[in-house]
Enzyme design. Structure first.
Site, PDB file in Angstrom:
ATOM      1  N   GLU A  64      -2.185  -6.558   7.587  1.00  0.00           N
ATOM      2  CA  GLU A  64      -0.449  -6.363   8.116  1.00  0.00           C
ATOM      3  C   GLU A  64      -0.834  -7.307   9.302  1.00  0.00           C
ATOM      4  O   GLU A  64      -1.833  -7.778  10.079  1.00  0.00           O
ATOM      5  CB  GLU A  64      -0.532  -5.395   8.380  1.00  0.00           C
ATOM      6  CG  GLU A  64       0.964  -4.606   9.236  1.00  0.00           C
ATOM      7  CD  GLU A  64       2.086  -5.430   8.644  1.00  0.00           C
ATOM      8  OE1 GLU A  64       2.252  -6.356   8.156  1.00  0.00           O
ATOM      9  OE2 GLU A  64       2.976  -4.195   7.203  1.00  0.00           O
TER      10      GLU A  64
ATOM     11  N   HIS B 128       1.601  -1.308   0.182  1.00  0.00           N
ATOM     12  CA  HIS B 128      -0.182   0.048   0.395  1.00  0.00           C
ATOM     13  C   HIS B 128       0.562   1.206   0.151  1.00  0.00           C
ATOM     14  O   HIS B 128       2.027   1.646   0.640  1.00  0.00           O
ATOM     15  CB  HIS B 128      -0.618  -0.064   1.305  1.00  0.00           C
ATOM     16  CG  HIS B 128      -0.034  -0.036   2.537  1.00  0.00           C
ATOM     17  ND1 HIS B 128       0.108   1.495   2.658  1.00  0.00           N
ATOM     18  CD2 HIS B 128       0.143  -1.068   3.233  1.00  0.00           C
ATOM     19  CE1 HIS B 128       0.604   0.765   3.842  1.00  0.00           C
ATOM     20  NE2 HIS B 128       0.944  -0.116   4.586  1.00  0.00           N
TER      21      HIS B 128
END
Length: 195
Positions: free
Chosen positions: A83, A9
């Protein structure tokens, strides 16, 4: 066979401050949106069929920017490419984390191990690849998965069996790592900020 491109990202304010995000849902900042647009431009040079993202907003927004630029659909949100959970380390500045715990492999109360992150992410990537094979057989499909630095590092470590030197090498915002996925097998083909 399926080609999977893992994209990190774009930047967030916590990335900029070197603060550990983990599962904290921090949005992209303006630089992060530029990272996503830059990644999309690099990816536009190839052929890609679908985009999947982590459920965290920074990955979803990056995926939306990429999908819009490439004119392809977001096929789904995949919880297991989120994550790493950092437990008590979440929200700490990186130097504080290193001072307190020693390194990224340390046992941190409430945190996932890198090995566990790699296992869940790889299982998710194999599920994505299997879906792609059902859609595209006999033609190879190319899938983009927008994830996170810790996830990408854990996947690389897992597929390389720790033989590639990685500690200290940053996974840059907007960078891409391309893998070949066949049933039960995942291999790193190329890693670059430009794919």
């Amino acid at each position: 066979m399926t080609y999977i491109t893992l994209v990190r990202h774009g930047q967030t304010d916590w990335n900029l401050a070197k603060r550990i995000q983990g599962s904290t849902d921090i949005p992209l900042n303006d630089t992060g949106r530029e990272d996503a647009r830059w990644a999309a431009e690099q990816l536009a040079a190839g052929t890609h069929h679908t985009v999947y993202t982590s459920p965290l907003v920074r990955a979803r927004e990056t995926g939306e920017i990429i999908a819009n630029r490439l004119g392809i659909a977001i096929a789904g949100v995949v919880p297991d490419v989120r994550e790493r959970e950092f437990g008590e380390g979440e929200g700490m500045l990186v130097p504080e984390f290193i001072d307190k715990y020693g390194d990224w492999h340390a046992a941190v109360p409430g945190a996932e191990s890198l090995s566990d992150v790699g296992a869940r992410a790889i299982e998710a990537l194999h599920t994505i690849a299997a879906e792609a094979r059902r859609r595209s057989s006999p033609v190879a499909e190319s899938v983009i998965v927008v994830a996170h630095g810790g996830v990408i590092r854990a996947v690389i470590d897992h597929v390389s069996s720790g033989t590639l030197p990685r500690d200290g090498e940053p996974i840059l915002n907007g960078s891409a790592h391309r893998f070949l996925a066949t049933p039960g097998y995942l291999r790193l083909l190329e890693e670059s900020p430009v794919l």
